[in-house]
Design an enzyme around this catalytic site. Structure first.
Site, mmCIF file in Angstrom:
data_model
loop_
_atom_site.group_PDB
_atom_site.id
_atom_site.type_symbol
_atom_site.label_atom_id
_atom_site.label_comp_id
_atom_site.label_asym_id
_atom_site.label_seq_id
_atom_site.Cartn_x
_atom_site.Cartn_y
_atom_site.Cartn_z
ATOM 1 N N GLY A 59 -39.046 -18.881 -13.409
ATOM 2 C CA GLY A 59 -40.100 -18.409 -14.310
ATOM 3 C C GLY A 59 -41.033 -17.413 -13.640
ATOM 4 O O GLY A 59 -41.653 -16.590 -14.320
ATOM 5 N N GLU A 112 -32.280 -21.103 -11.361
ATOM 6 C CA GLU A 112 -32.265 -22.259 -12.272
ATOM 7 C C GLU A 112 -30.932 -22.990 -12.273
ATOM 8 O O GLU A 112 -30.859 -24.195 -12.490
ATOM 9 C CB GLU A 112 -32.593 -21.812 -13.713
ATOM 10 C CG GLU A 112 -34.036 -21.387 -13.926
ATOM 11 C CD GLU A 112 -34.280 -19.909 -13.729
ATOM 12 O OE1 GLU A 112 -33.478 -19.244 -13.026
ATOM 13 O OE2 GLU A 112 -35.277 -19.400 -14.261
ATOM 14 N N GLU A 123 -39.352 -14.197 -14.031
ATOM 15 C CA GLU A 123 -39.413 -13.856 -15.465
ATOM 16 C C GLU A 123 -40.812 -13.386 -15.861
ATOM 17 O O GLU A 123 -40.975 -12.459 -16.648
ATOM 18 C CB GLU A 123 -38.986 -15.074 -16.296
ATOM 19 C CG GLU A 123 -37.516 -15.421 -16.047
ATOM 20 C CD GLU A 123 -37.104 -16.739 -16.674
ATOM 21 O OE1 GLU A 123 -37.653 -17.787 -16.261
ATOM 22 O OE2 GLU A 123 -36.254 -16.740 -17.576
ATOM 23 N N ALA A 146 -41.200 -22.082 -13.026
ATOM 24 C CA ALA A 146 -41.821 -23.073 -13.898
ATOM 25 C C ALA A 146 -41.996 -24.349 -13.077
ATOM 26 O O ALA A 146 -41.275 -24.579 -12.098
ATOM 27 C CB ALA A 146 -40.930 -23.318 -15.103
HETATM 28 N N1 CO8 Z 1 -42.288 -26.394 -9.356
HETATM 29 C C1 CO8 Z 1 -43.080 -27.338 -8.825
HETATM 30 N N2 CO8 Z 1 -43.404 -27.380 -7.513
HETATM 31 C C2 CO8 Z 1 -42.898 -26.431 -6.721
HETATM 32 C C3 CO8 Z 1 -42.057 -25.404 -7.193
HETATM 33 C C4 CO8 Z 1 -41.768 -25.408 -8.592
HETATM 34 N N3 CO8 Z 1 -41.007 -24.449 -9.171
HETATM 35 N N4 CO8 Z 1 -41.693 -24.616 -6.153
HETATM 36 C C5 CO8 Z 1 -42.291 -25.126 -5.061
HETATM 37 N N5 CO8 Z 1 -43.015 -26.217 -5.379
HETATM 38 C C6 CO8 Z 1 -43.807 -27.069 -4.495
HETATM 39 C C7 CO8 Z 1 -42.917 -27.942 -3.634
HETATM 40 O O1 CO8 Z 1 -42.503 -29.085 -4.351
HETATM 41 C C8 CO8 Z 1 -43.857 -28.251 -2.498
HETATM 42 O O2 CO8 Z 1 -44.760 -29.260 -2.917
HETATM 43 P P1 CO8 Z 1 -45.039 -30.556 -1.965
HETATM 44 O O3 CO8 Z 1 -45.713 -29.966 -0.751
HETATM 45 O O4 CO8 Z 1 -45.935 -31.400 -2.801
HETATM 46 O O5 CO8 Z 1 -43.704 -31.144 -1.653
HETATM 47 C C9 CO8 Z 1 -44.649 -26.968 -2.329
HETATM 48 O O6 CO8 Z 1 -44.513 -26.263 -3.564
HETATM 49 C C10 CO8 Z 1 -44.124 -26.078 -1.212
HETATM 50 O O7 CO8 Z 1 -42.740 -25.857 -1.450
HETATM 51 P P2 CO8 Z 1 -41.615 -26.074 -0.334
HETATM 52 O O8 CO8 Z 1 -42.027 -27.142 0.624
HETATM 53 O O9 CO8 Z 1 -40.318 -26.229 -1.019
HETATM 54 O O10 CO8 Z 1 -41.694 -24.659 0.429
HETATM 55 P P3 CO8 Z 1 -40.496 -23.951 1.239
HETATM 56 O O11 CO8 Z 1 -41.130 -22.812 1.976
HETATM 57 O O12 CO8 Z 1 -39.718 -24.933 2.028
HETATM 58 O O13 CO8 Z 1 -39.514 -23.362 0.121
HETATM 59 C C11 CO8 Z 1 -38.979 -22.243 -1.943
HETATM 60 C C12 CO8 Z 1 -39.958 -22.347 -0.749
HETATM 61 C C13 CO8 Z 1 -37.630 -21.722 -1.489
HETATM 62 C C14 CO8 Z 1 -39.598 -21.246 -2.921
HETATM 63 C C15 CO8 Z 1 -38.817 -23.636 -2.595
HETATM 64 O O14 CO8 Z 1 -40.097 -24.181 -2.839
HETATM 65 C C16 CO8 Z 1 -38.062 -23.628 -3.884
HETATM 66 O O15 CO8 Z 1 -36.848 -23.499 -3.892
HETATM 67 N N6 CO8 Z 1 -38.786 -23.819 -5.019
HETATM 68 C C17 CO8 Z 1 -38.173 -23.927 -6.346
HETATM 69 C C18 CO8 Z 1 -37.650 -22.595 -6.815
HETATM 70 C C19 CO8 Z 1 -36.996 -22.762 -8.152
HETATM 71 O O16 CO8 Z 1 -36.011 -23.450 -8.312
HETATM 72 N N7 CO8 Z 1 -37.593 -22.122 -9.194
HETATM 73 C C20 CO8 Z 1 -37.079 -22.182 -10.523
HETATM 74 C C21 CO8 Z 1 -37.792 -23.269 -11.285
HETATM 75 S S1 CO8 Z 1 -37.068 -23.585 -12.888
HETATM 76 C C22 CO8 Z 1 -37.640 -22.358 -13.883
HETATM 77 O O17 CO8 Z 1 -38.487 -21.593 -13.484
HETATM 78 C C23 CO8 Z 1 -37.051 -22.165 -15.247
HETATM 79 C C24 CO8 Z 1 -36.904 -23.377 -16.107
HETATM 80 C C25 CO8 Z 1 -35.980 -24.434 -15.576
HETATM 81 C C26 CO8 Z 1 -35.970 -25.752 -16.387
HETATM 82 C C27 CO8 Z 1 -35.719 -27.031 -15.516
HETATM 83 C C28 CO8 Z 1 -35.706 -28.334 -16.325
HETATM 84 C C29 CO8 Z 1 -35.491 -29.596 -15.482
#
Ligand code: CO8
Length: 260
Positions: free
Chosen positions: A111, A134, A114, A66
């Site tokens: 998400g 998460e 999911e 998400a």
């Molecule tokens: N949401 C928004 N932006 C994202 C997300 C995300 N889930 N994942 C990646 N991005 C963006 C990054 O911010 C980045 O943007 P920018 O270039 O503007 O900084 C761009 O995508 C590239 O990402 P990275 O630079 O981080 O790429 P890496 O190769 O270094 O890392 C990862 C890849 C490991 C996938 C890393 O991006 C990561 O950990 N992402 C988040 C994963 C995560 O935590 N997902 C779960 C999200 S929460 C959810 O799905 C359920 C609901 C939770 C509720 C929360 C309420 C506050």
């Protein structure tokens, strides 16, 4: 139909829906959800379309979750009032009665994992990575992850993944029963499309009924599920496609399906 955050295309009777925010690793914003709802409704309503494939654009991610940036400022009251995340289930799972496959090409996190698990089954590239991270954000899965992951891979692994946030690679996901098949990265879409075309070539009512039957196994007891299966089987025997399918077998030819 033109979309901003997804793309759609058709290949014969197969609809291809692509999450298209590669710079944000296809993070699932509200705009993505709204467009996915429209695309899935269009797929469900179009009688010429008999299977769908959902994938992510770019080489890196199916969907990295998400959209954290969108959710960061929202209050609990806003999440609750909007019943945040509820439309994923009602539209993509409950209202989409025709089959669809997730072709997971990279990260499927939070998400994203999911969403992939809402599909009827997952075909994964060797680069796929699944996780429910998460907990690291101070929250927990909210689109069914704790339930569908546990049913798919069992309590031990699901609990470990939710509590540690660790990612599972494609091989472990296949061994654990999360994905139907793992294929080389470059062959993912060809392979998913080939499978989707096989499904699309089946009698459409029988495809919907088979999907409904297998889904029922998640929801009910064994005896209720077996009864439900038997009743749906009996109903299918009244279709023209049943008469055609059995005649085609006896006459040693391919069936021609009418969807009735
Ligand atoms: N949401 C928004 N932006 C994202 C997300 C995300 N889930 N994942 C990646 N991005 C963006 C990054 O911010 C980045 O943007 P920018 O270039 O503007 O900084 C761009 O995508 C590239 O990402 P990275 O630079 O981080 O790429 P890496 O190769 O270094 O890392 C990862 C890849 C490991 C996938 C890393 O991006 C990561 O950990 N992402 C988040 C994963 C995560 O935590 N997902 C779960 C999200 S929460 C959810 O799905 C359920 C609901 C939770 C509720 C929360 C309420 C506050």
């Amino acid at each position: 139909m033109t979309y901003e955050t997804i793309q759609t295309a058709t290949d014969g009777a197969v609809t291809i829906i692509t999450l298209n925010r590669p710079k944000a690793l296809n993070a699932l914003s509200s705009a993505v959800l709204d467009e996915l709802i429209e695309a899935f409704a269009a797929y469900q309503a179009d009688d010429s379309q008999r299977c769908a494939v959902l994938t992510g654009s770019g080489d890196k991610a199916f969907a990295a979750g998400a959209d954290i940036k969108e959710m960061a400022e929202k209050s609990a009251a806003e999440f609750y009032a909007a019943d945040f995340f509820s439309k994923w289930t009602s539209h993509l799972v409950e209202a989409t009665r025709k089959p669809w496959i997730a072709a997971v090409n990279g990260f499927a996190l939070g998400g994203g994992c999911e969403l992939a698990m809402m599909a009827d089954f997952i075909v994964a590239s060797e680069n796929a990575r699944f996780g429910q991270p998460e907990i690291k954000l101070g929250v927990a899965p909210g689109m069914g992850g704790s339930q569908r992951l546990t049913r798919a891979i069992g309590k031990a692994k699901a609990m470990e993944m939710c509590l540690t946030g660790r990612m599972m690679d494609a091989g472990e996901a296949e061994r654990s029963g999360l994905v139907a098949r793992v294929v080389p990265h470059d062959e993912l879409m060809n392979s998913a499309l080939k499978t989707a075309k096989t499904v699309a070539g089946m009698p459409p009512l029988a495809a919907m009924v088979n999907k409904e039957m297998v889904d029922a196994a998640y929801e009910t007891t064994l005896s209720q599920g077996v009864l439900h299966e038997r009743r749906l089987f009996q109903i299918l025997t009244a279709t023209e496609d049943k008469a055609e399918g059995m005649a085609a077998f006896i006459e040693k030819r391919d069936g021609v399906w009418k969807g009735r």
